[in-house]
Design an enzyme around this catalytic site. Structure first.
Site, short mmCIF file in Angstrom:
data_model
loop_
_atom_site.label_atom_id
_atom_site.label_comp_id
_atom_site.label_asym_id
_atom_site.label_seq_id
_atom_site.Cartn_x
_atom_site.Cartn_y
_atom_site.Cartn_z
N TYR A 102 -6.49 -8.03 12.30
CA TYR A 102 -7.76 -8.36 11.64
C TYR A 102 -8.70 -9.14 12.54
O TYR A 102 -9.91 -9.02 12.43
CB TYR A 102 -7.49 -9.20 10.38
N LYS A 105 8.29 -5.85 11.88
CA LYS A 105 8.66 -4.55 12.43
C LYS A 105 9.25 -4.84 13.80
O LYS A 105 8.78 -4.33 14.82
CB LYS A 105 7.40 -3.65 12.48
N ASP A 121 8.86 -1.10 6.68
CA ASP A 121 9.04 0.20 6.02
C ASP A 121 10.14 0.11 4.95
O ASP A 121 9.99 0.64 3.84
CB ASP A 121 9.32 1.31 7.04
N ASP A 142 -1.42 -7.18 3.51
CA ASP A 142 -2.50 -6.45 2.84
C ASP A 142 -1.90 -5.23 2.13
O ASP A 142 -2.17 -4.98 0.95
CB ASP A 142 -3.54 -6.01 3.88
N ASP A 170 -0.87 -4.71 -2.23
CA ASP A 170 -1.40 -3.65 -3.10
C ASP A 170 -0.25 -2.86 -3.72
O ASP A 170 -0.27 -2.52 -4.90
CB ASP A 170 -2.29 -2.68 -2.30
#
Ligand code: IPM
Ligand code: MG
Length: 361
Positions: A142, A192, A224, A248, A252
């Site tokens: 970001y 990750k 994942d 982020d 959601d």
């Protein structure tokens, strides 16, 4: 007692409608406690761009900095999608986050018993879910540099940089461990680390911080796998801490456990002034129709009372009032279900206000 100063930034789309309802709820808290809230409205996002050519006018940043808390609606919409990145409505939000030093974003995912059927997942999977996503908010792709699209050897190349310093990881890890300690004492760190060195550092630093929190059980998971586990067995999670980008996406995803993004509030903490906003966006498709769900924003006010003003009792009461209204069968369209009484934005706000007023003490 000195009044609390709150910057109210309704923003775009459904922002003004939902913020109006949350402000009504603040008004009831003021009535009941005698605490005074001085509200000051400001422009941010697309509306600010239209008026001043920037999504975050100086005046708004100054207002936010001079306030004890910020209540934000939402920013963005199709009207501004073709603007240059530097002046898109989203930059207004990112500018507030960085200008206020808000590195910790708390997104509680709570499945209300009466909304179980609103979730696309099976009732047995989502019943009783109460987890908290702690998303780092000031680092990662970001804000990382280099960034942008440029031409190299006659071809376009797009670059973003995932970057974290050790200090940035350490401070968000502390926030997450502190929070886990007040809850079920389970912390999951998501990375990750099998592919990205930056997140290997993330994993190492979180582990180091964990040595100061022996009571908290720390686990690590690849993003994942976490995306999959959130659907398969979300009940295993208490607090989840992760990077800006993974947070982020996962937040959601997790919101759908509750049936609607319209139910998830958020708090962004860091320095003196914290910011509170619903986790959902500006929903331009339903803006102005009076059907938006104001509950995430109302629940954000509860988070404000808890985290910024140390008013736990009032925060609990707002959450209780929301539960009551849901129990009585009132629903906005996004969470409608068979037999529900569908109400609009204003009515939903009024219902919460009425229940809140009815509490004694
Ligand atoms: C969020 C939003 C923002 C983000 C956008 C609007 C910049 O998706 O708060 O999750 O990506 O952080
Ligand atoms: Mg998002």
């Amino acid at each position: 007692m000195k009044p609390y100063r709150i910057a109210v930034l309704p923003g775009d789309g459904i922002g003004p409608e939902i913020v109006r309802e949350a402000v009504k709820v603040l008004g009831v808290v003021a009535e009941r406690t005698g605490v005074r809230f001085d509200l000051h409205e400001g422009l941010v996002g697309g509306g600010a761009y239209d008026r001043f050519g920037t999504p975050l006018p100086d005046e708004t940043m100054q207002l936010a900095l001079a306030s004890d808390a910020v209540l934000l609606g939402a920013v963005g919409g199709p009207k501004w999608e073709s603007l240059d990145y530097s002046v898109r409505p989203e930059r207004g939000l990112l500018g507030l986050r960085s200008g206020l030093g808000l590195y910790a974003n708390l997104r509680p995912v709570v499945v209300f018993e009466d909304l179980i059927d609103a979730s696309p997942l099976k009732p047995d999977v989502v019943r009783g879910i109460d987890l908290m996503i702690v998303r780092e908010l000031l680092g990662d792709a970001y804000f990382g540099k280099p960034r942008g699209v440029r031409i190299e050897n006659g071809l376009r190349i797009g670059i973003n940089t995932m970057v974290y310093t050790e200090e940035e990881i350490r401070r968000i890890a502390k926030t997450a461990f502190d929070l886990a300690q007040t809850r079920r004492k389970k912390l999951l760190s998501v990375d990750k680390a099998n592919v990205l060195e930056m997140t290997e550092l993330w994993r190492d630093v979180v582990t180091e911080v964990g040595r100061d929190y022996p009571e908290v059980e720390l686990r690590h998971m690849y993003v994942d796998n976490c995306a999959m586990q959130l659907i398969r067995n979300p009940g295993q999670f208490d607090v989840i801490v992760t990077t800006n980008m993974f947070g982020d996406i996962l937040s959601d995803e997790a919101s759908m456990l509750t049936g609607s993004l319209g139910m998830i509030p958020s708090a962004s903490l860091g320095a003196k002034t914290a910011m509170y906003e619903p986790s959902h966006g500006s929903a331009p498709d339903i803006a102005g129709k009076g059907i938006a769900n104001p509950l995430a924003t109302i629940l954000s006010v509860a988070m404000m009372l808890r985290h910024s003003f140390d008013r736990t009792a009032e925060a609990d009461q707002i959450e209780k009032a929301v539960r009551m209204v849901l129990k009585e069968g009132f629903r906005t369209e996004d969470i409608s279900q068979a037999g529900a009484r569908i109400v609009g934005t204003t009515e939903m706000g009024d219902l919460v206000v009425e229940r809140l007023r009815a509490f004694s003490g």
